[in-house]
Write a protein that holds these residues in place. Structure first.
Motif, PDB file in Angstrom:
ATOM      1  N   PHE A 128    -111.966 -50.611   2.367  1.00  0.00           N
ATOM      2  CA  PHE A 128    -111.933 -52.062   2.215  1.00  0.00           C
ATOM      3  C   PHE A 128    -113.212 -52.661   2.806  1.00  0.00           C
ATOM      4  CE2 PHE A 128    -107.280 -50.960   2.568  1.00  0.00           C
ATOM      5  CZ  PHE A 128    -107.068 -50.968   1.205  1.00  0.00           C
ATOM      6  N   ALA A 129    -114.284 -52.420   2.120  1.00  0.00           N
ATOM      7  CA  ALA A 129    -115.620 -52.833   2.517  1.00  0.00           C
ATOM      8  C   ALA A 129    -116.494 -52.713   1.270  1.00  0.00           C
ATOM      9  CB  ALA A 129    -116.139 -51.926   3.641  1.00  0.00           C
ATOM     10  N   PRO A 130    -117.621 -53.434   1.238  1.00  0.00           N
ATOM     11  CA  PRO A 130    -118.229 -54.180   2.339  1.00  0.00           C
ATOM     12  C   PRO A 130    -117.748 -55.624   2.399  1.00  0.00           C
ATOM     13  CG  PRO A 130    -119.664 -54.246   0.430  1.00  0.00           C
ATOM     14  CD  PRO A 130    -118.478 -53.393   0.034  1.00  0.00           C
ATOM     15  N   ALA A 131    -117.988 -56.261   3.558  1.00  0.00           N
ATOM     16  CA  ALA A 131    -117.832 -57.705   3.659  1.00  0.00           C
ATOM     17  C   ALA A 131    -118.999 -58.344   2.910  1.00  0.00           C
ATOM     18  CB  ALA A 131    -117.833 -58.141   5.121  1.00  0.00           C
ATOM     19  N   ALA A 132    -118.670 -59.078   1.854  1.00  0.00           N
ATOM     20  CA  ALA A 132    -119.698 -59.729   1.033  1.00  0.00           C
ATOM     21  C   ALA A 132    -119.846 -61.198   1.401  1.00  0.00           C
ATOM     22  CB  ALA A 132    -119.339 -59.586  -0.447  1.00  0.00           C
ATOM     23  N   ASP A 133    -119.355 -61.565   2.565  1.00  0.00           N
ATOM     24  CA  ASP A 133    -119.411 -62.947   3.025  1.00  0.00           C
ATOM     25  C   ASP A 133    -120.823 -63.310   3.481  1.00  0.00           C
ATOM     26  OD1 ASP A 133    -116.388 -63.213   3.028  1.00  0.00           O
ATOM     27  OD2 ASP A 133    -116.646 -61.613   4.497  1.00  0.00           O
ATOM     28  N   VAL A 134    -121.238 -64.519   3.155  1.00  0.00           N
ATOM     29  CA  VAL A 134    -122.528 -65.050   3.609  1.00  0.00           C
ATOM     30  C   VAL A 134    -122.271 -65.822   4.899  1.00  0.00           C
ATOM     31  CG1 VAL A 134    -124.499 -66.510   3.041  1.00  0.00           C
ATOM     32  CG2 VAL A 134    -123.320 -65.237   1.224  1.00  0.00           C
ATOM     33  N   ASN A 135    -122.814 -65.349   5.994  1.00  0.00           N
ATOM     34  CA  ASN A 135    -122.498 -65.964   7.293  1.00  0.00           C
ATOM     35  C   ASN A 135    -123.316 -67.239   7.507  1.00  0.00           C
ATOM     36  OD1 ASN A 135    -120.852 -65.602   9.733  1.00  0.00           O
ATOM     37  ND2 ASN A 135    -122.817 -65.628  10.777  1.00  0.00           N
ATOM     38  N   SER A 136    -123.020 -68.250   6.685  1.00  0.00           N
ATOM     39  CA  SER A 136    -123.796 -69.487   6.722  1.00  0.00           C
ATOM     40  C   SER A 136    -123.370 -70.428   7.836  1.00  0.00           C
ATOM     41  CB  SER A 136    -123.690 -70.199   5.368  1.00  0.00           C
ATOM     42  OG  SER A 136    -122.340 -70.344   4.984  1.00  0.00           O
ATOM     43  N   ASN A 140    -118.827 -69.202  12.967  1.00  0.00           N
ATOM     44  CA  ASN A 140    -117.746 -68.438  12.352  1.00  0.00           C
ATOM     45  C   ASN A 140    -117.189 -67.422  13.353  1.00  0.00           C
ATOM     46  OD1 ASN A 140    -116.287 -66.466  10.749  1.00  0.00           O
ATOM     47  ND2 ASN A 140    -117.236 -67.391   8.965  1.00  0.00           N
ATOM     48  N   PRO A 141    -115.884 -67.487  13.668  1.00  0.00           N
ATOM     49  CA  PRO A 141    -115.348 -66.612  14.716  1.00  0.00           C
ATOM     50  C   PRO A 141    -114.911 -65.237  14.252  1.00  0.00           C
ATOM     51  CG  PRO A 141    -113.651 -68.113  13.975  1.00  0.00           C
ATOM     52  CD  PRO A 141    -114.884 -68.454  13.185  1.00  0.00           C
ATOM     53  N   VAL A 142    -114.946 -64.970  12.941  1.00  0.00           N
ATOM     54  CA  VAL A 142    -114.389 -63.713  12.455  1.00  0.00           C
ATOM     55  C   VAL A 142    -115.378 -62.889  11.625  1.00  0.00           C
ATOM     56  CG1 VAL A 142    -113.415 -64.730  10.349  1.00  0.00           C
ATOM     57  CG2 VAL A 142    -112.326 -62.709  11.370  1.00  0.00           C
ATOM     58  N   ILE A 143    -116.430 -63.495  11.093  1.00  0.00           N
ATOM     59  CA  ILE A 143    -117.375 -62.748  10.253  1.00  0.00           C
ATOM     60  C   ILE A 143    -118.578 -62.311  11.089  1.00  0.00           C
ATOM     61  CG2 ILE A 143    -118.789 -62.769   8.181  1.00  0.00           C
ATOM     62  CD1 ILE A 143    -115.778 -62.717   7.675  1.00  0.00           C
ATOM     63  N   GLY A 144    -119.502 -63.201  11.386  1.00  0.00           N
ATOM     64  CA  GLY A 144    -120.604 -62.849  12.283  1.00  0.00           C
ATOM     65  C   GLY A 144    -121.352 -61.605  11.879  1.00  0.00           C
ATOM     66  N   ALA A 172    -113.903 -45.388  -3.462  1.00  0.00           N
ATOM     67  CA  ALA A 172    -113.920 -46.719  -4.061  1.00  0.00           C
ATOM     68  C   ALA A 172    -114.283 -47.765  -3.012  1.00  0.00           C
ATOM     69  CB  ALA A 172    -112.556 -47.039  -4.667  1.00  0.00           C
ATOM     70  N   ALA A 173    -115.078 -48.742  -3.409  1.00  0.00           N
ATOM     71  CA  ALA A 173    -115.417 -49.866  -2.543  1.00  0.00           C
ATOM     72  C   ALA A 173    -114.548 -51.056  -2.892  1.00  0.00           C
ATOM     73  CB  ALA A 173    -116.898 -50.224  -2.696  1.00  0.00           C
ATOM     74  N   CYS A 174    -114.403 -51.972  -1.950  1.00  0.00           N
ATOM     75  CA  CYS A 174    -113.588 -53.166  -2.147  1.00  0.00           C
ATOM     76  C   CYS A 174    -114.293 -54.333  -1.466  1.00  0.00           C
ATOM     77  CB  CYS A 174    -112.189 -52.951  -1.556  1.00  0.00           C
ATOM     78  SG  CYS A 174    -111.065 -54.347  -1.766  1.00  0.00           S
ATOM     79  N   ALA A 175    -115.013 -55.133  -2.234  1.00  0.00           N
ATOM     80  CA  ALA A 175    -115.778 -56.246  -1.669  1.00  0.00           C
ATOM     81  C   ALA A 175    -114.829 -57.340  -1.183  1.00  0.00           C
ATOM     82  CB  ALA A 175    -116.733 -56.805  -2.724  1.00  0.00           C
ATOM     83  N   LYS A 176    -115.145 -57.917  -0.047  1.00  0.00           N
ATOM     84  CA  LYS A 176    -114.271 -58.924   0.558  1.00  0.00           C
ATOM     85  C   LYS A 176    -115.127 -60.003   1.244  1.00  0.00           C
ATOM     86  CE  LYS A 176    -113.833 -56.202   4.809  1.00  0.00           C
ATOM     87  NZ  LYS A 176    -112.942 -55.362   5.622  1.00  0.00           N
ATOM     88  N   HIS A 177    -114.569 -61.154   1.588  1.00  0.00           N
ATOM     89  CA  HIS A 177    -113.220 -61.676   1.460  1.00  0.00           C
ATOM     90  C   HIS A 177    -113.299 -62.799   0.441  1.00  0.00           C
ATOM     91  CE1 HIS A 177    -113.698 -60.099   5.573  1.00  0.00           C
ATOM     92  NE2 HIS A 177    -112.408 -59.748   5.500  1.00  0.00           N
ATOM     93  N   PHE A 178    -112.982 -62.498  -0.815  1.00  0.00           N
ATOM     94  CA  PHE A 178    -113.177 -63.415  -1.935  1.00  0.00           C
ATOM     95  C   PHE A 178    -112.374 -64.703  -1.735  1.00  0.00           C
ATOM     96  CE2 PHE A 178    -112.362 -65.132  -6.146  1.00  0.00           C
ATOM     97  CZ  PHE A 178    -113.620 -65.108  -6.696  1.00  0.00           C
ATOM     98  N   MET A 222    -111.113 -57.725  -2.454  1.00  0.00           N
ATOM     99  CA  MET A 222    -110.089 -58.172  -1.512  1.00  0.00           C
ATOM    100  C   MET A 222    -110.164 -59.685  -1.353  1.00  0.00           C
ATOM    101  SD  MET A 222    -109.355 -56.992   2.430  1.00  0.00           S
ATOM    102  CE  MET A 222    -108.341 -55.581   1.931  1.00  0.00           C
ATOM    103  N   THR A 223    -108.998 -60.309  -1.348  1.00  0.00           N
ATOM    104  CA  THR A 223    -108.929 -61.756  -1.211  1.00  0.00           C
ATOM    105  C   THR A 223    -109.115 -62.197   0.241  1.00  0.00           C
ATOM    106  OG1 THR A 223    -106.539 -61.786  -0.796  1.00  0.00           O
ATOM    107  CG2 THR A 223    -107.266 -61.859  -3.093  1.00  0.00           C
ATOM    108  N   GLY A 224    -109.551 -63.438   0.403  1.00  0.00           N
ATOM    109  CA  GLY A 224    -109.592 -64.075   1.709  1.00  0.00           C
ATOM    110  C   GLY A 224    -108.497 -65.117   1.790  1.00  0.00           C
TER     111      GLY A 224
END
Length: 512
Positions: A128-136, A140-144, A172-178, A222-224
């Protein structure tokens, strides 16, 4: 459980089984897991509590596969701060932020391929990776550090490279957190995050890495658990047909399995309960339900199963939707057999220094040093190290080792360490800090922190220590911030074990 649960249609129960991915306690599969796998349970999720050494984990997955040969075996292994494989020792690979700092996509691909080989060897089928979140949002207390960075294009190219590397090793990869957890200031383990950008802003930032992931052929998404007001003001993405259907399926044209983040997380479970949130997620368009980070017994699996089957029987959840979800999960189960690992997956695609593991190589390249006193390095004697950390998100195992003191002690015997950690809002006071300072009398002082600029108590503690010892060296192992603290400031861009080792080499004057 509904009164008529015992008379539920067996076919519906089998469909419900086919969309659940539970966790379980211990390092051997419980009898209930074995039995349910044989009866059609989709698979399981492994956590650090299930993992010892590679040999033990391989035996565990073999036992699971004996019950169902195509079992989905998932793990939340991002490397860096979120590691299940190496929770007991600290990760031998830095996390995403360090990779983004280095910004070498070939290196990112190779590190993910190296991780994929390790996962494949122990029998894991999906990470369950990678985290595809943009840490803008820097607050942010959980991504960073879990993000590749704050620039959407950088995150997109490294997301694609990470997926390419992992999947080339047969995992298999699973991009998150959509559709993107980066621009939030709430941890979805604890509450409901809100993303308030316009659709145009989301397209240019949050969605860019997911488009890259889909173009790269990512196996799953993976959903967010976050409310994205531009698409749905009422429901978190995990429970939103507008986001999972209209946006992900139709606009982005993703037809692979969609898996939920932990369904027991407060952002969805507090309002609907765990079984209710699971059923609503399937109805909204999710295909797989992750559960078991905190609830790892058979009871919760049975409640989810009965609630989903009951919703179909009562006409709340269309049977066709459940059947579609179960079919996508069957395709995910078959993915390892149909995937074709690259013929050269065992050979590094990048040139590494002889004898240096890729994780340490990346950690060394991610180090950034700001010198105010050029004579402060290398250390002239074994130092006293003061390490301080805030309370981290539940995504990270709080017992995972981190820091510089331990690896520095191996390089400079006689190094001593004082450690302070926030616990339920309790932080070290002036007397404790002054006592730690006293131990450094007549010796070099190294101050190590994570996320100093995000936590007021940490910034004030560092200022207090530096007021007494302006010659101290500061090492930041969280997100980078101020670099003007101390005689020398070292930014590691991660707190994985190898990041601490790389910093220790710099302090000891042994950096290659």
């Amino acid at each position: 459980m509904p009164k008529d649960a015992t008379s539920r249609d067996p076919a519906l129960l089998r469909l419900a089984d086919a969309v659940i991915l539970p966790g379980f306690p211990g390092r051997e599969p419980p009898d209930w897991v074995r039995r349910r796998l044989a009866e059609g349970l989709a698979g399981v999720v492994l956590f650090s509590r299930n993992i010892g050494d590679p040999e033990q984990t391989a035996r565990l997955t073999a036992a699971l596969r004996a019950e169902r040969p195509d079992v989905i075996i998932g793990i939340d292994e991002e490397s860096g701060e979120v590691t299940r494989l190496e929770a007991a020792t600290g990760s031998s690979r830095p996390g995403n932020y360090a990779l983004g700092v280095v910004d070498d996509v070939a290196l990112t691909e190779e590190l993910a391929r190296d991780l994929g080989r390790a996962l494949a060897e122990i029998g894991v089928t999906i990470d369950f990776a990678p985290a595809a979140d943009v840490n803008s949002n820097p607050d942010n207390p959980v991504i960073g550090l879990r993000s590749f960075g704050a620039d959407a294009r950088l995150v997109a190219r490294h997301t694609a490279a990470w997926i390419r590397g992992l999947q080339s090793a047969g995992v298999a990869a699973c991009a998150k957190h959509f559709p993107g957890h980066g621009d939030t200031n709430v941890d979805s383990h604890l509450g409901v995050p809100l993303v308030s950008g316009s659709r145009e802003e989301l397209a240019e930032v949050e969605l860019l890495p997911f488009r890259a992931a889909i173009e790269e052929g990512v196996a799953a998404i993976m959903t967010g658990h976050l409310v994205v007001t531009a698409y749905d003001e009422a429901y978190p993405a995990t429970l939103s047909p507008k986001i999972l259907g209209d946006l992900l399926r139709h606009e982005l044209r993703f037809d692979g399995p969609v898996i939920t983040d932990g369904i027991e997380m407060a952002a969805v479970a507090d309002r609907y309960g765990i079984p209710g949130a699971a059923m609503r997620a399937i109805a909204a368009g999710a295909d797989g339900i992750c559960v078991g980070g905190e609830h790892d017994d058979e009871r919760i699996v049975e409640e989810i199963r009965q609630t989903i089957a009951g919703a179909v029987a009562e006409g709340v959840l269309p049977e066709q939707r459940l059947a579609e979800a179960a079919e996508r999960m069957r395709r995910l189960a078959a993915w390892p057999a149909t995937a074709r690992p690259a013929a050269d997956a065992g050979k590094p695609a990048v040139e590494l220094p002889e004898g240096v593991p890729i994780g340490l190589h990346v950690a060394r390249r991610a180090i950034r040093i700001t010198r105010r006193d050029p004579a402060a390095l290398p250390l002239a004697a074994p130092p006293h190290v003061i390490e301080m950390t805030p309370q981290l998100s539940l995504a990270s195992d709080r017992h995972t080792p981190w820091g510089v003191g331990e690896p520095l002690g191996r390089l400079l015997p006689g190094t001593t360490v004082a450690r302070f950690a926030e616990r339920d809002g309790q932080v070290p006071g002036a007397a404790e800090l002054d006592a730690a300072l006293a131990e450094a009398a007549g010796r070099p002082l190294v101050i190590v922190a994570r996320y100093a600029d995000r936590h007021r108590w940490l910034a004030e503690a560092i200022d207090r220590l530096l007021a007494a010892r302006p010659d101290a060296i500061v090492v930041e192992m969280g997100l980078p911030g101020r670099t003007d603290r101390g005689a020398v400031h070292i930014a590691t861009h991660g707190s994985a074990r190898v990041c601490g080792q790389a910093a220790a080499e710099v302090l000891a004057g042994l950096a290659p």
